[in-house]
Every structure is written in structure tokens, then in C-alpha cells.
Design an enzyme around this catalytic site. Structure first.
Site: not given
Ligand code: AMP
Length: 399
Positions: A95, A243
Site C-alpha cells: 500500500r 484529523r
């Protein structure tokens, strides 16, 4: 054991892995999954079978474990050698968060590709270097084995200029300051699953809400991404575990200009101290917030749900309609409460939730007559990576 594909997802202090064996030209089966976390500090390694049984586990005292990604990969590969026995590692899928504007799909890794991926580090300095870290070590450990980079960005590369640009001088767009979009491997997997389980929907206009610790949403029309809530970085869009999500850029000017915060301080604030954690002051974990009686926990969930609902409207508008709303990832797959609260405000878009089906986590959670179908699709980014590695193996065999 069977010949297998190793999937690696390397973060700053962890490497997640899975072992998957091909079961057909475009199918794989998960054999094992695990991770090594706390690299360089209090390291913990665990490997589990597909049904969750622990196959191996090691905890090291502080500082005594693998000190870096190379050493951590060594631990994984030692275990893998024992697990596979005489079977081989066929390919390794990685990934990689950023594929820039050129990679519209996965790519077999060569020295030239590695050089290009390193050039993208400034676009994702917190993630890209860690994603690339194990690639050389894998090359040494499994010489000649095909390695494939699978990007979080590439599924979104068909976006229009309007969806991709910021309205700042055009030269910045040319320099790569664009809305790339992320979570693409999850959206691609969900799109493929829809082709199998609901082909009419797969060819229609779908909004997918990937609601995990990281959270974003994507508008997918006939299998192609047309818009995403994430932009230049994985900070934009929805509020997430830690976040911030969408922010007026003027807030940054204020934090840095008037309050004198430094770039590292603002980075830490926006990536690690904001979102559900920052709003609630309690936790980044939705389960904790749902169990809390604290009004700040309720306010953080309100904010999260409101932002999702708002984005369903925006993404439907980007496609000129909506046939289905899909929930996926940790919160999307497991929180009946969040799904219900999102859908409660969407009757105007033809969403009619079936309360019982939602409570039971059924595949289809809208009522039979609902104009917009609502579904839960369990995502698997690691399966998507393994499938990409399998495709790359076939392509190499043909070439
Ligand atoms: P992910 O990043 O996809 O693993 O998702 C992690 C998020 O899913 C965390 O916020 C968890 O609290 C949330 N989650 C997992 N299970 C549940 C659940 N049963 N109810 C609510 N949230 C959940």
C-alpha cells in the site's frame, strides 16, 4: 500451505500484513493477517488466521525489539517462512499512499518506479517514506519476486479539472498542488463488490462513505470516481478520529500568523489532536464516544454526522443524482447509530431507512420502497492489493 501473495501496509511505527492465496484468475483467499507495531519502542508482533485464531505473538521489552522497518520485516518474513513451509511467496503488494497525478493504477516496482515514488515524498511526507521503507528489504529477502505498488490516489485520477483544482494560480496545479483524493483502494474494492452483489447499483450513481479512523466519502458513477471529500492530503473533508477535516485556510493563517504556531505544531494539531478527539476531549474512538454521557462526546458525534449528511448532498449534486448510499469501514460497518442519524436527514434524497435491518447490520438497510438504496459493504483494502498483485503477475506472465 499454498503459494501466496504477501500484502504490506507500512506506517510510521507499524507494518500491517496479510497473506492471501490465489483461488482463481481474479480471486484470492485470506490465509493470515497480522501486524508488528511499536517498531523501535515497545514492539508487538501478532499473526492471526483468517478466522481470528492467534498463530504467533511476541512482545519485546522496551527497546529490545526490532529497531527499524528492515528489522521488523525480518520478523514478519521469518514467521512467514515457517507459516508457508514449502510454499512460495508469489508476489508482494504494497500500500503506497501517493501515486501522484500519473499513476492511474497499480505498478510493478522497478528502480525507475522507486525513483518516481520518492519524488512524491514532498506530497505526503508523513506517509510515503514509511510506505516505501520495506520495498528494498523485501527485494533483498525475496530476490526476483514481483513487487507491486498500489496507491490510495489512483482510483480518483479520472476526476475533472473542476474537481481536482484549487482556485489558486494555475502554476501550483502544474506543480502538483491538486485535490488527489485518498482511500481509493477501499472505494475500488467496494465498487467491485457491488458488481457482484448489486450490479444495477454498481452501474449507477453511488455515494460511498468510508467511515473509519480515517474517514472520507466518494461519488462513484458507473464504477468511476468523480469526486472525493479528501483533497491534497488526507486531512481534508470529514472530521476523523484525530484529523480535523475541512478547515478554512484562514484558520491556518491565524494559528501561524497571529498565534505564532510553528509548522510542526500545526501539523501535530491537525493530524493528531483534532477531529473527534479534539472536539470531544475524550477519545478518537467512536465506541468510546457512543458510550459516553459527556455532552462533548454527543457534540462530536453531532458534528461528524452533520458533515457526512452535508457531503452526501454535495456528492449527489456532483453526479447529478444518487441511486445508493453505501457505508463502509469501522464506523460505517458497525455503528447503527451513526448510520441512522446520517439517514434521518436524507429523506429528501429518497433515503428511507429500515430501522430493523440497520440495527442488525444487514447488507441492505433501506426499506423495500426506498428510492435510494442504502447498503453496508465490508471493505478490504488488503484484498484489493492482493488482487492487484495477482493482475500484475498475470500481466508479467503474458509479457
Ligand atoms: P477502522 O479505521 O476502519 O478500523 O475504524 C475504526 C473506527 O471504527 C473507530 O472509531 C471505532 O470506534 C469504530 N468502530 C469499530 N467498531 C464499532 C462499533 N461496534 N460501534 C461503533 N464504532 C465502531
Amino acid at each position: 500451505m499454498s503459494d501466496s501473495i504477501l500484502v504490506l501496509n507500512a506506517g510510521s511505527s507499524s507494518i500491517k500484513f496479510s497473506v492471501q492465496t490465489p483461488t482463481g484468475p481474479d480471486t484470492v483467499r485470506m490465509l493470515a493477517v497480522g501486524q508488528i507495531e511499536g517498531i523501535g519502542t515497545h514492539t508487538h508482533f501478532i499473526a492471526k488466521s483468517a478466522d481470528g485464531a492467534v498463530l504467533a505473538e511476541t512482545r519485546w521489552p522496551d527497546g529490545a525489539g526490532p529497531a527499524n522497518h528492515d528489522a521488523a520485516l525480518h520478523v514478519i518474513s521469518e514467521w512467514l517462512d515457517g507459516f508457508l513451509g514449502d510454499a512460495r511467496v508469489l508476489a508482494v503488494g504494497h500500500r503506497v499512499v501517493h501515486g501522484g497525478s500519473n499513476y492511474t493504477g497499480p505498478v510493478a516496482i522497478t528502480p525507475a518506479v522507486m525513483a518516481k515514488l520518492r519524488e512524491l515524498v514532498p506530497l505526503a511526507p508523513l506517509h510515503q517514506p514509511h510506505n516505501l521503507a520495506p520495498i528494498e528489504a523485501v527485494g533483498t529477502r525475496y530476490p526476483g519476486v514481483l513487487q507491486v505498488a498500489c496507491f490510495d490516489t489512483s482510483f480518483h485520477r479520472g476526476h475533472s479539472f473542476a474537481a481536482e483544482a484549487f482556485a489558486i494560480p494555475y502554476k501550483f496545479y502544474e506543480q502538483g498542488v491538486r485535490r488527489y483524493g485518498f482511500h481509493g483502494l477501499s472505494y475500488e474494492y467496494v465498487s467491485r463488490r457491488l458488481l457482484e452483489i448489486a450490479p444495477d447499483i454498481a452501474h449507477g450513481k453511488v455515494v460511498v462513505a468510508h467511515l473509519g479512523n480515517g474517514a472520507s466519502m466518494c461519488a462513484i458513477s458507473d464504477g468511476a470516481s468523480v469526486e472525493s471529500t479528501m483533497g491534497f492530503t488526507a486531512l481534508d473533508g470529514l472530521a476523523m478520529g484525530t484529523r480535523s477535516g475541512q478547515l478554512d485556510p484562514g484558520v491556518l493563517l491565524h494559528l501561524m500568523g497571529s498565534l505564532g504556531m510553528t509548522v510542526p505544531e500545526v501539523t501535530r494539531l491537525l493530524y493528531h489532536e483534532s477531529g473527534l478527539k479534539g472536539l470531544s476531549g475524550i477519545s478518537s474512538d467512536m465506541r468510546d464516544l457512543e458510550q459516553s454521557a459527556d455532552p462533548h462526546a454527543a457534540a462530536a458525534i453531532d458534528y461528524f454526522v452533520y458533515a457526512i449528511r452535508k457531503q452526501v448532498g454535495a456528492l449527489a449534486a456532483a453526479m447529478g443524482g444518487i441511486d445508493a448510499l453505501i457505508f463502509t469501514a469501522g464506523i460505517g460497518e458497525n455503528s447503527a447509530n451513526v448510520r441512522r442519524r446520517v439517514c434521518d436527514g436524507l429523506q429528501w434524497l429518497g433515503v428511507d431507512l429500515d430501522g430493523d435491518a440497520n440495527d442488525h447490520g444487514a447488507d441492505v438497510i433501506s426499506a423495500p420502497g426506498s428510492r435510494t438504496r442504502v447498503m453496508i459493504v465490508r471493505t478490504s483494502e488488503e484484498t484489493m492489493i492482493a488482487l492487484h498483485a495477482l493482475e500484475a503477475m498475470s500481466a508479467e506472465a503474458v509479457a
